[in-house]
Design an enzyme around this catalytic site. Sequence first.
Site, mmCIF file in Angstrom:
data_model
loop_
_atom_site.group_PDB
_atom_site.id
_atom_site.type_symbol
_atom_site.label_atom_id
_atom_site.label_comp_id
_atom_site.label_asym_id
_atom_site.label_seq_id
_atom_site.Cartn_x
_atom_site.Cartn_y
_atom_site.Cartn_z
ATOM 1 N N GLU A 290 -5.007 0.566 6.307
ATOM 2 C CA GLU A 290 -4.944 1.129 7.646
ATOM 3 C C GLU A 290 -6.008 0.544 8.559
ATOM 4 O OE1 GLU A 290 -2.499 2.739 8.767
ATOM 5 O OE2 GLU A 290 -1.537 2.999 6.829
ATOM 6 N N LEU B 191 -9.680 -12.172 10.754
ATOM 7 C CA LEU B 191 -9.000 -10.965 11.240
ATOM 8 C C LEU B 191 -9.522 -10.515 12.597
ATOM 9 C CD1 LEU B 191 -8.569 -8.657 8.107
ATOM 10 C CD2 LEU B 191 -6.781 -9.375 9.682
ATOM 11 N N THR C 22 -4.144 -5.535 13.801
ATOM 12 C CA THR C 22 -3.532 -6.699 13.175
ATOM 13 C C THR C 22 -2.068 -6.422 12.845
ATOM 14 O OG1 THR C 22 -5.668 -7.207 12.150
ATOM 15 C CG2 THR C 22 -3.749 -8.369 11.280
ATOM 16 N N TYR D 190 -7.214 8.418 13.592
ATOM 17 C CA TYR D 190 -6.023 7.853 12.970
ATOM 18 C C TYR D 190 -6.231 7.608 11.474
ATOM 19 C CZ TYR D 190 -2.579 4.621 11.331
ATOM 20 O OH TYR D 190 -1.617 4.035 10.559
ATOM 21 N N TRP E 193 0.816 -1.215 0.000
ATOM 22 C CA TRP E 193 0.000 0.000 0.000
ATOM 23 C C TRP E 193 0.852 1.269 0.000
ATOM 24 C CZ3 TRP E 193 -0.578 -4.031 3.495
ATOM 25 C CH2 TRP E 193 0.130 -3.921 4.698
ATOM 26 N N ARG E 194 2.162 1.109 0.096
ATOM 27 C CA ARG E 194 3.038 2.275 0.012
ATOM 28 C C ARG E 194 3.452 2.578 -1.424
ATOM 29 N NH1 ARG E 194 6.933 1.608 5.355
ATOM 30 N NH2 ARG E 194 5.312 2.175 6.864
ATOM 31 N N TYR F 283 -12.231 -8.559 15.358
ATOM 32 C CA TYR F 283 -12.686 -7.167 15.479
ATOM 33 C C TYR F 283 -13.558 -6.797 14.263
ATOM 34 C CZ TYR F 283 -9.052 -6.921 19.046
ATOM 35 O OH TYR F 283 -8.269 -7.153 20.157
ATOM 36 N N CYS G 246 11.340 1.254 18.336
ATOM 37 C CA CYS G 246 10.828 1.633 19.659
ATOM 38 C C CYS G 246 9.597 0.785 19.988
ATOM 39 C CB CYS G 246 10.496 3.123 19.683
ATOM 40 S SG CYS G 246 10.230 3.799 21.334
ATOM 41 N N ASP H 15 -1.120 6.610 16.087
ATOM 42 C CA ASP H 15 -1.593 5.348 16.648
ATOM 43 C C ASP H 15 -0.746 5.019 17.872
ATOM 44 O OD1 ASP H 15 0.842 4.460 15.677
ATOM 45 O OD2 ASP H 15 0.009 2.739 14.600
#
Length: 361
Positions: free
Chosen positions: A33, A76, A39, A116, A20-21, A78, A188, A134
């Site tokens: 997103e 997936l 996920t 987001y 998707w980039r 949710y 991080c 996020d």
Amino acid sequence: MDFKSILTGWYKQNRRDLPWRSTSNPYYIWVSEVILQQTRVAQGLAYYQRFTNTFPTIYDLANAHEDTVLKVWQGLGYYTRARNLHNAAKLIVNQHNGKIPPEYSELIKIKGIGDYSAGAIASFAFKKAVPAIDGNVYRIIARIFGVFSLPTSAQGKKDFHQIVMDLMDKEAPDTFNQALLDFGALQCVPKSPKCGDCPFQDYCYAYRNNMIDSLPVKGKKLIPRDRYFTYLLIQFGYNTFISKRKSKDIWHSLYEFPLIETEKALSPNLLHKHKALKEWVGTKGYTIIYISDMVKHLLSHQTLHTRFVIIRIDSISKKLSQECTMVPTSEVSHYSTPKLIDNFLAAEPAAKYFLSPQDFH
């Protein structure tokens, strides 16, 4: 400290190559997103490909039946994400001629698109200088700058939003936001972050003050609620019975087998005597073929303790005819069901006693 230069320098060396980039299509970016909200990328990749192959345009998604959308989403979890995505797609087609708005202020008005997602679509697809914050971003900012605001509070959200806006590369907001997300996912990380080779080591408040595990500040941890389910996989000839969950509860709009929910675990001995069993199977004859051990299934704030019971009946009860749909047992897999049920249907007892052809003579 030149935050954006350090961050983008790290990103050039470590960025993830994600499908998707390589697109500026706001629909594909939006889908990615939404999938990645709960996920991991490694798991989400296959679902992204499956979802966009099945619904290649926002029109395809908007015109699809909800059951089809949930089936493609199956696994997936949710499922509210899938329903919100579907409903928002219909709204965009009906009210915006299928064009996803480029401005954050317009995106946030669409039910199903949160802070987001609106920031991600606006910055990644339309190069708008708005944050996409996020959990990764909260963690990075809290640690490096020593922010003690609670991210889930209204004031905390304002504080983090302002800091990210002040830091943002206004000329390349898409790269800046992607870099933040990757830095939180790869460097991080929540536990055992890679502080030893972190480019912010000399500036990081949490690292210098030995507070890595304390930031960001966490709210009260919810204690999971225990629930006790007994699912009845009822055989009538080569058919079985399912129903769609409609209450405001887990798995809304997914299909399940007849359910008995109790306050405590229902043992096999008590099952035989339970009033609900008689209501589901009737009184004209039934045979219990199989009773599973208790299966433990963890959700975000609930722990489900579940038994699966396979039953053969001689006639259809009033409750079954009124509350369930009879379908060929071989077609159960065509319906979107919770992962808990998927897992049982994929296991040996179901294949042996439920899904395989039976001798009903």
